[in-house]
Design a protein around this motif. Structure first.
Motif, PDB file in Angstrom:
ATOM      1  N   PHE A 136       0.783  -1.296  -0.037  1.00 55.70           N
ATOM      2  CA  PHE A 136      -0.070   0.124   0.287  1.00 55.70           C
ATOM      3  C   PHE A 136       0.723   1.239  -0.062  1.00 55.70           C
ATOM      4  CE2 PHE A 136      -2.337   3.199   2.331  1.00 55.70           C
ATOM      5  CZ  PHE A 136      -3.435   3.357   1.592  1.00 55.70           C
ATOM      6  N   VAL A 137       1.874   1.178   0.721  1.00 54.98           N
ATOM      7  CA  VAL A 137       2.971   2.500   0.766  1.00 54.98           C
ATOM      8  C   VAL A 137       3.607   2.641  -0.587  1.00 54.98           C
ATOM      9  CG1 VAL A 137       5.028   3.255   1.936  1.00 54.98           C
ATOM     10  CG2 VAL A 137       3.441   2.158   3.453  1.00 54.98           C
ATOM     11  N   SER A 138       3.999   1.546  -1.152  1.00 53.90           N
ATOM     12  CA  SER A 138       4.566   1.547  -2.373  1.00 53.90           C
ATOM     13  C   SER A 138       3.409   2.086  -3.660  1.00 53.90           C
ATOM     14  CB  SER A 138       5.244   0.348  -2.891  1.00 53.90           C
ATOM     15  OG  SER A 138       4.244  -0.783  -3.303  1.00 53.90           O
ATOM     16  N   PHE A 139       2.329   1.795  -3.331  1.00 52.68           N
ATOM     17  CA  PHE A 139       1.250   2.158  -4.345  1.00 52.68           C
ATOM     18  C   PHE A 139       1.048   3.737  -4.219  1.00 52.68           C
ATOM     19  CE2 PHE A 139      -3.208   3.257  -4.779  1.00 52.68           C
ATOM     20  CZ  PHE A 139      -3.364   3.021  -6.405  1.00 52.68           C
ATOM     21  N   LEU A 140       1.108   4.142  -3.003  1.00 51.48           N
ATOM     22  CA  LEU A 140       1.076   5.437  -2.904  1.00 51.48           C
ATOM     23  C   LEU A 140       2.371   6.346  -3.297  1.00 51.48           C
ATOM     24  CD1 LEU A 140      -0.377   5.891   0.888  1.00 51.48           C
ATOM     25  CD2 LEU A 140      -1.679   5.862  -1.550  1.00 51.48           C
ATOM     26  N   GLY A 141       3.352   5.699  -3.042  1.00 51.03           N
ATOM     27  CA  GLY A 141       4.733   6.357  -3.558  1.00 51.03           C
ATOM     28  C   GLY A 141       4.605   6.259  -5.094  1.00 51.03           C
ATOM     29  N   MET A 142       4.040   5.325  -5.700  1.00 55.72           N
ATOM     30  CA  MET A 142       4.249   5.383  -7.257  1.00 55.72           C
ATOM     31  C   MET A 142       3.112   6.470  -7.897  1.00 55.72           C
ATOM     32  SD  MET A 142       5.556   1.621  -7.870  1.00 55.72           S
ATOM     33  CE  MET A 142       6.018   1.999  -9.725  1.00 55.72           C
ATOM     34  N   THR A 143       2.023   6.500  -7.162  1.00 58.41           N
ATOM     35  CA  THR A 143       0.907   7.265  -7.877  1.00 58.41           C
ATOM     36  C   THR A 143       0.700   8.713  -7.583  1.00 58.41           C
ATOM     37  OG1 THR A 143      -0.697   6.360  -6.032  1.00 58.41           O
ATOM     38  CG2 THR A 143      -0.412   5.076  -8.149  1.00 58.41           C
ATOM     39  N   ILE A 144       1.259   9.043  -6.270  1.00 58.50           N
ATOM     40  CA  ILE A 144       0.926  10.366  -5.982  1.00 58.50           C
ATOM     41  C   ILE A 144       1.966  11.257  -6.629  1.00 58.50           C
ATOM     42  CG2 ILE A 144       0.865  12.146  -4.196  1.00 58.50           C
ATOM     43  CD1 ILE A 144      -0.372   9.980  -2.330  1.00 58.50           C
ATOM     44  N   PRO A 145       1.570  12.149  -7.374  1.00 53.18           N
ATOM     45  CA  PRO A 145       2.581  13.205  -8.106  1.00 53.18           C
ATOM     46  C   PRO A 145       3.560  13.828  -6.967  1.00 53.18           C
ATOM     47  CG  PRO A 145       0.468  13.449  -9.005  1.00 53.18           C
ATOM     48  CD  PRO A 145       0.225  12.795  -7.856  1.00 53.18           C
ATOM     49  N   ARG A 146       4.930  13.646  -7.190  1.00 50.25           N
ATOM     50  CA  ARG A 146       5.774  14.318  -6.237  1.00 50.25           C
ATOM     51  C   ARG A 146       5.428  15.882  -6.016  1.00 50.25           C
ATOM     52  NH1 ARG A 146      10.988  11.706  -8.679  1.00 50.25           N
ATOM     53  NH2 ARG A 146       9.956  12.763 -10.438  1.00 50.25           N
ATOM     54  N   PHE A 147       5.040  16.779  -6.965  1.00 51.12           N
ATOM     55  CA  PHE A 147       4.700  18.259  -6.811  1.00 51.12           C
ATOM     56  C   PHE A 147       3.391  18.208  -5.745  1.00 51.12           C
ATOM     57  CE2 PHE A 147       1.093  19.128  -9.313  1.00 51.12           C
ATOM     58  CZ  PHE A 147       0.956  18.221 -10.289  1.00 51.12           C
ATOM     59  N   LEU A 148       2.587  17.471  -6.153  1.00 48.63           N
ATOM     60  CA  LEU A 148       1.371  17.571  -5.191  1.00 48.63           C
ATOM     61  C   LEU A 148       1.523  17.257  -3.876  1.00 48.63           C
ATOM     62  CD1 LEU A 148      -1.807  17.872  -4.871  1.00 48.63           C
ATOM     63  CD2 LEU A 148      -1.946  15.246  -5.587  1.00 48.63           C
ATOM     64  N   GLY A 197       9.199   8.246  -4.291  1.00 43.33           N
ATOM     65  CA  GLY A 197       8.958   7.557  -5.485  1.00 43.33           C
ATOM     66  C   GLY A 197      10.088   6.491  -5.807  1.00 43.33           C
ATOM     67  N   GLY A 198      11.220   6.584  -5.925  1.00 45.73           N
ATOM     68  CA  GLY A 198      12.184   5.779  -6.085  1.00 45.73           C
ATOM     69  C   GLY A 198      12.045   4.690  -5.000  1.00 45.73           C
ATOM     70  N   LEU A 199      11.925   4.725  -3.848  1.00 43.16           N
ATOM     71  CA  LEU A 199      11.847   3.683  -2.804  1.00 43.16           C
ATOM     72  C   LEU A 199      10.660   2.666  -3.351  1.00 43.16           C
ATOM     73  CD1 LEU A 199      11.447   4.102   1.043  1.00 43.16           C
ATOM     74  CD2 LEU A 199       9.772   2.824  -0.226  1.00 43.16           C
ATOM     75  N   ALA A 200       9.413   3.182  -3.846  1.00 44.73           N
ATOM     76  CA  ALA A 200       8.388   2.634  -4.098  1.00 44.73           C
ATOM     77  C   ALA A 200       8.771   1.628  -5.218  1.00 44.73           C
ATOM     78  CB  ALA A 200       7.176   3.467  -4.468  1.00 44.73           C
ATOM     79  N   TYR A 201       9.347   2.103  -6.279  1.00 42.49           N
ATOM     80  CA  TYR A 201       9.769   1.546  -7.465  1.00 42.49           C
ATOM     81  C   TYR A 201      10.930   0.442  -6.938  1.00 42.49           C
ATOM     82  CZ  TYR A 201      11.702   0.313 -12.079  1.00 42.49           C
ATOM     83  OH  TYR A 201      11.926  -0.205 -13.294  1.00 42.49           O
ATOM     84  N   ASN A 202      11.856   0.847  -6.302  1.00 44.40           N
ATOM     85  CA  ASN A 202      12.799  -0.384  -5.711  1.00 44.40           C
ATOM     86  C   ASN A 202      12.135  -1.225  -5.081  1.00 44.40           C
ATOM     87  OD1 ASN A 202      15.202   0.942  -6.853  1.00 44.40           O
ATOM     88  ND2 ASN A 202      15.419   2.195  -4.995  1.00 44.40           N
ATOM     89  N   MET A 203      11.192  -1.022  -4.578  1.00 43.07           N
ATOM     90  CA  MET A 203      10.446  -2.201  -3.456  1.00 43.07           C
ATOM     91  C   MET A 203       9.723  -3.049  -4.577  1.00 43.07           C
ATOM     92  SD  MET A 203       7.428  -1.843  -0.713  1.00 43.07           S
ATOM     93  CE  MET A 203       6.514  -3.385  -1.003  1.00 43.07           C
ATOM     94  N   ARG A 204       8.974  -2.522  -5.418  1.00 45.63           N
ATOM     95  CA  ARG A 204       8.189  -3.229  -6.247  1.00 45.63           C
ATOM     96  C   ARG A 204       9.051  -4.330  -7.279  1.00 45.63           C
ATOM     97  NH1 ARG A 204       3.645  -4.303  -4.416  1.00 45.63           N
ATOM     98  NH2 ARG A 204       2.883  -5.047  -6.432  1.00 45.63           N
ATOM     99  N   VAL A 205      10.006  -3.608  -7.728  1.00 45.09           N
ATOM    100  CA  VAL A 205      10.853  -4.374  -8.641  1.00 45.09           C
ATOM    101  C   VAL A 205      11.564  -5.569  -7.612  1.00 45.09           C
ATOM    102  CG1 VAL A 205      12.841  -4.449  -9.963  1.00 45.09           C
ATOM    103  CG2 VAL A 205      11.261  -2.920 -10.241  1.00 45.09           C
TER     104      VAL A 205
END
Length: 341
Positions: free
Chosen positions: A144-156, A216-224
């Motif tokens: 769930f944390v990785s999903f949030l990290g990959m979907t929420i825009p960083r500027f938002l 964002g990078g954490l979420a991607y690394n975790m999913r991969v």
């Protein structure tokens, strides 16, 4: 290995040249230049007549070669870099572009590398935890944390955190790297006397940028890592290791994890530019004096050489990152460099 590195460097040269040409053409594509910015300021803030402003703008163009065709300006810029290491003159800052870049780029790279470090360490760790506890509570929470990290825009996310800090928590340590008290102090007060107070003050100012750019990078690394490790854990050689009586921890850490890391190592070629852009987005929102606000500001007023140099540097980081990734993969798997030896 040196021949492998030499080939990669030679391949990078034409890429860098083409990239610089495209970048310079795109920067000059919109109508207007820095002389138009001067003209507008003379009329709106200086009270000058339209005729006087037009004459001043035209004189500025002639003096700085802005009336020359774009290919001529490009060749002049590149020749200055190759012959003298001169990246041009900043119209807005009124000093060499190299000084503008030297002020901001080290901070940007330091922040990006910090974000990269945290994203790699926590992303790989969380990926291992999630894969070894598939469909459990830990896996569900981390996914769930990785999903949030990959979907929420960083500027938002940056805008939300900035709003909470500034208007709800009344945090004052925003928009700069240091408080005025520590800005002029050195980090080393003596041979064995480190200025820990200044370091803590720096952390208080930049932690929101590091946190947002990291997630964002954490979420991607975790999913991969989770996906690769799940595939590896079902491989035959892992089952063989279990059959030999090794503990599950030894099977995972000695046999499965090293093989699951290959795609992440290859990804390191683009992660540094990704972290740079992430840091740039967040730094613009928080107003930190890094490369991001300089790129946006210079593009808005037509400070061509600042924009072109900063984008060229960012492109070079992408090339360097890919070369480093190739080298790391070649070290991990010698078969990769067989075709180049």
């Amino acid at each position: 290995m040196l021949r492998f590195l030499g080939i990669r460097l030679l391949q990078a040269i034409p890429v860098l040249i083409v990239m610089s040409m495209i970048t310079f053409a795109i920067i000059n594509a919109p109508p207007g230049d820095y002389a138009d910015y001067i003209r507008s300021n003379m009329i709106s803030q200086g009270g000058a007549s339209v005729e006087a402003a037009d004459a001043a703008a035209e004189a500025y163009r002639e003096r700085h070669g802005l009336n020359d065709p774009m290919p001529v300006q490009y060749v002049r810029w590149v020749w200055g870099i190759l012959s003298e290491g001169d990246f041009g003159h900043s119209y807005y800052y009124n000093k060499p572009v190299s000084e503008v870049v030297a002020e901001r780029l080290p901070r940007t790279i330091a922040l990006a590398l910090t974000c990269h470090f945290f994203a790699s360490v926590f992303g790989i760790t969380f990926g291992i935890l999630a894969a070894t506890r598939q469909y459990g509570v830990v896996d569900t929470v981390l996914s769930f944390v990785s999903f949030l990290g990959m979907t929420i825009p960083r500027f938002l996310l940056a805008l939300i955190i900035l709003y909470v800090l500034a208007f709800k928590l009344n945090v004052q340590e925003l928009g700069s790297f240091y408080s005025s008290k520590y800005g002029g102090q050195p980090f080393w007060l003596g041979p064995f006397d480190f200025n820990w107070a200044k370091l803590w003050n720096l952390i208080e100012h930049v932690w929101p940028v590091v946190f947002i750019a990291t997630i964002g990078g954490l979420a991607y690394n975790m999913r991969v890592m989770r996906g690769n490790l799940l595939d590896t854990l079902n491989a035959q050689y892992v089952e063989t290791a279990r059959a030999k009586g090794l503990s599950e921890r030894a099977v995972v850490m000695k046999h499965a994890v090293p093989n699951a890391l290959h795609p992440l190592v290859a990804y390191q070629g683009v992660i540094l530019p990704y972290m740079l852009t992430g840091e740039i987005e967040v730094a613009i929102v928080f107003g930190l004096a890094t490369v991001g606000p300089a790129i946006v500001g210079s593009m808005g007023i037509g400070d061509v050489y600042v924009t072109a140099t900063l984008l060229l540097v960012l492109g070079a980081t992408l090339i360097i990152g890919n070369i480093i990734a190739d080298m790391m993969l070649a070290l991990l798997d010698p078969r990769i460099r067989v075709g180049n030896d």
